[in-house]
Motif scaffolding. Structure first.
Motif, PDB file in Angstrom:
ATOM      1  N   HIS A 141       0.795  -1.224   0.000  1.00 36.74           N
ATOM      2  CA  HIS A 141       0.000   0.000   0.000  1.00 36.74           C
ATOM      3  C   HIS A 141       0.829   1.276   0.000  1.00 36.74           C
ATOM      4  CE1 HIS A 141      -3.701  -1.945  -0.279  1.00 36.74           C
ATOM      5  NE2 HIS A 141      -4.403  -0.888   0.053  1.00 36.74           N
TER       6      HIS A 141
ATOM      7  N   ILE B   2       1.042  -4.873  -6.162  1.00 34.94           N
ATOM      8  CA  ILE B   2      -0.274  -4.772  -5.516  1.00 34.94           C
ATOM      9  C   ILE B   2      -0.885  -6.151  -5.278  1.00 34.94           C
ATOM     10  CG2 ILE B   2      -2.562  -3.729  -5.673  1.00 34.94           C
ATOM     11  CD1 ILE B   2      -1.385  -1.777  -7.759  1.00 34.94           C
TER      12      ILE B   2
ATOM     13  N   ASP C 108      -9.196  -6.328   2.207  1.00 34.65           N
ATOM     14  CA  ASP C 108      -9.184  -5.244   1.236  1.00 34.65           C
ATOM     15  C   ASP C 108     -10.409  -5.424   0.350  1.00 34.65           C
ATOM     16  OD1 ASP C 108      -6.907  -3.233  -0.156  1.00 34.65           O
ATOM     17  OD2 ASP C 108      -8.503  -3.950  -1.472  1.00 34.65           O
TER      18      ASP C 108
ATOM     19  N   CYS D 141      -3.109   6.031  -5.040  1.00 34.76           N
ATOM     20  CA  CYS D 141      -4.514   5.628  -5.196  1.00 34.76           C
ATOM     21  C   CYS D 141      -5.369   5.878  -3.965  1.00 34.76           C
ATOM     22  CB  CYS D 141      -4.589   4.161  -5.593  1.00 34.76           C
ATOM     23  SG  CYS D 141      -6.258   3.534  -5.678  1.00 34.76           S
TER      24      CYS D 141
END
Ligand code: SF4
Lengths: 421, 164
Positions: A66, A101, A122, A362
């Motif tokens: 992250h 990711i 998530d 993001c």
């Protein structure tokens, strides 16, 4: 009884011949994933149970993605906590900050297999549904429960079938298709439901492209977004799967709450406008909007397919000084592919910044947070107010639209960029 | 046993980035998270809210991220319960799992900010003590009620673990 894909998987997991929507089932978990954004809270809850060991370290995946490398002491502490945890628990599937990711790494490394139950702390865990996995996001405390018991309960969701037909017009990508779907269903149209993406258009997509669709299932509230496994899926998994799996498929006569058909033949590029993912317009309605930042990356559109599209647009062009273009491959594998194909060179020559695989800006952690009033056009999945900096305006679009707009300095239809020369 | 508190009325689609901006995901302490509750909506919210206050929201409360820090922040700042017309799936699970009662009910139109609310988790009865108007929430599913009664999922699991 005929069953949908998610019903089939839940029934298999629960050891039952059949399940139907509304029932509660308790099932064993095949894969449990945490990352450093929400994992530390899961560990805290887990420790509060007084347990020493997770139920099965071979089923746990830990990924640092992250904010990589860590931008602060607090972030570094969280990463260290997960690193230490993986070591102490003997978790082999540990991916440090160099891998990318989580939603990209899980399928690439063979941790998401058809027919499985996969949970992650998530919300975009649903991305793995592209491989026919029942994959869904859960909270940290719930994950602590999974770590302790290896089990989780689900209410069997109603299924929606989304069928895509027609020939794909130029400049149309899976992102445009899913944004058009968002416009029709709205951001709550799939709340609590299982979304099954099907039809010839989906069948013709690569696994990576299917992941873009499934990634956005949660943006409609979906519990899962799935594509039934087929030859494309099996080819993708050939060198990745490390254990056998059962490629369950939905029954042809299964009952769906609703089947929605989309003909994409006349679709034009789609743009989600501030501050809601379902505030989707045809590109013509927003063309001309000045942008300050263009971001190509994330678990939605940061794959090799997407970088290729973006690079083809910016090749030989110059991004004006009024725009910062940030490109972030979704994983190390994607990054290596982009290097090999010369895409990184193309981006850098055009004036873009290419960063290491991770989530980047993001969710507002680093590498491109905006100032109040600034506008960012991004290939991500969320444009909520404040997500990439308080007071910033976020628009979402396909890699092609983002790249073309970066070059133009304003939101533009990629076709017009060519015309303008 | 009814819970009573002051109402905070919200619109539709209060998302998790508004409830707790992503930059605070590095935190995990309830009190620390509470200091940033609803910062994306109003940075001054935490100075106005009082322990025991109740959120009365619209449709699709808590949509977005799976971050449990969102309901934890609300609990941390002292919110006693969230009533909303509908919840996003993960937020609903998270709230109940951490022991923050969440009730599905169309009640927003009955309240203004600051109205005294009384709600009964067992019966699902929600009352505006200023106007006397009442609404009926969907009952919390029985196994979720067990989790609340145990004081959250961790407590429930703790008692079910084999001893020693
Ligand atoms: S890229 Fe964005 S949406 Fe995807 S996992 Fe990272 S923060 Fe979440």
């Amino acid at each position: 009884m005929a069953m949908t894909l998610s019903e089939k998987i839940l029934a298999r997991a629960a050891g039952r011949a059949e399940v139907s929507p509304g029932e509660i089932v308790e099932v064993p978990v095949d894969v449990a994933m945490i990352h450093e954004g929400t994992g530390p809270l899961a560990l805290k809850s887990f420790r509060s149970l007084g347990l020493e060991k997770v139920w099965d370290p071979s089923k746990v995946v830990v990924i640092l993605d992250h904010y990589a490398p860590s931008p602060s002491e607090a972030a570094a502490e969280n990463q260290k906590m997960l690193r230490d945890f993986a070591k102490e628990q003997g978790i082999a599937a540990f991916y440090d900050i160099d891998q990318g990711i989580c939603h990209q790494v899980l399928p690439e490394k063979g941790h998401a297999l058809p027919g499985q139950i996969l949970v992650g702390t998530d919300s975009h865990t649903c991305t793995a549904g592209a491989l026919g996995v029942f994959a869904t996001g859960i909270g940290s405390t719930e994950m602590a429960g999974v770590f302790a018991t290896g089990r989780i309960w689900f209410k069997v969701p109603e299924s929606l079938k989304l069928v895509y037909r027609g020939s794909i017009p130029p400049y149309i990508t899976p992102m445009d298709i899913i944004l058009a779907t968002m416009k029709r269903l709205t951001s709550e149209g799939g709340n609590y439901k299982a979304l099954e993406f099907a039809g010839p258009v989906v069948e013709a997509m690569t696994v990576g492209q299917r992941m873009t669709l499934c990634n956005m299932a949660i943006e409609m509230g979906g519990k899962v977004g799935m594509v039934a496994p087929d030859a494309v899926t099996l080819a993708y998994l050939r060198d990745r799967a490390k254990e056998p799996f059962q490629a369950l498929a939905p029954d042809a006569d299964a009952t769906y709450e609703e089947t929605i058909e989309f003909d994409i033949s006349r679709l034009v590029p789609q743009v989600a406008c501030p501050h809601s993912v379902d505030n989707v317009r045809d590109i013509g309605e927003v063309e001309g909007t000045t942008i300050h930042q263009a971001f190509l990356g994330t678990c939605t559109n940061g794959r090799l397919e997407d970088l290729r599209l973006g690079a083809a647009v910016v090749k030989g062009k110059k991004i004006p000084p009024s725009v910062r273009m940030i490109v972030i491959p979704a994983s190390r594998e994607v990054f290596l592919g982009a290097l090999k194909e010369g895409l990184v060179q193309t981006f850098v020559e055009a004036g873009a910044i290419v960063a290491n695989p991770n989530c980047g800006p993001c969710c507002g952690n680093h590498q491109g947070i905006l100032a109040p009033g600034e506008v960012c056009l991004s290939t991500a999945n969320r444009n909520f107010s404040g997500r990439m900096g308080r007071g910033a305006q976020l628009y979402l679009a396909s890699p092609q639209v983002v790249a073309a707009s970066a070059v133009a300095g304003r939101i533009v239809h990629p076709a017009r960029l060519w015309q303008a020369g | 046993m009814p819970i009573t508190g002051r109402a905070w009325v919200f619109g539709d689609k209060v998302d998790t980035d508004v409830i707790l901006p992503g930059k605070y995901l590095v935190l995990s302490d309830e009190g620390e998270l509470g200091k940033h509750a609803l910062e994306g909506f109003d940075p001054g919210f935490v100075t106005k809210v009082q322990p025991g206050d109740i959120i009365v929201g619209g449709r699709y409360f808590g949509c977005g991220s799976s971050r449990e820090q969102a309901p934890v922040a609300l609990k941390g700042v002292g919110i006693a319960a969230v009533v909303a017309e509908t919840f996003a799936r993960i937020f609903y699970r998270n709230a109940l799992n951490i022991g923050l009662p969440a009730l599905e009910c169309r009640a927003r139109h009955l309240f203004q900010d600051g109205d005294p609310v009384s709600l009964n988790l067992e019966t699902g009865e929600i009352r505006n003590l200023r106007t006397g108007q009442m609404a009926q929430a969907k009952p919390i599913p029985p196994f979720m009620m067990d989790i609340i009664a145990a004081g959250g999922l961790m407590n429930k699991i703790r008692v079910s673990l084999p001893k020693g």
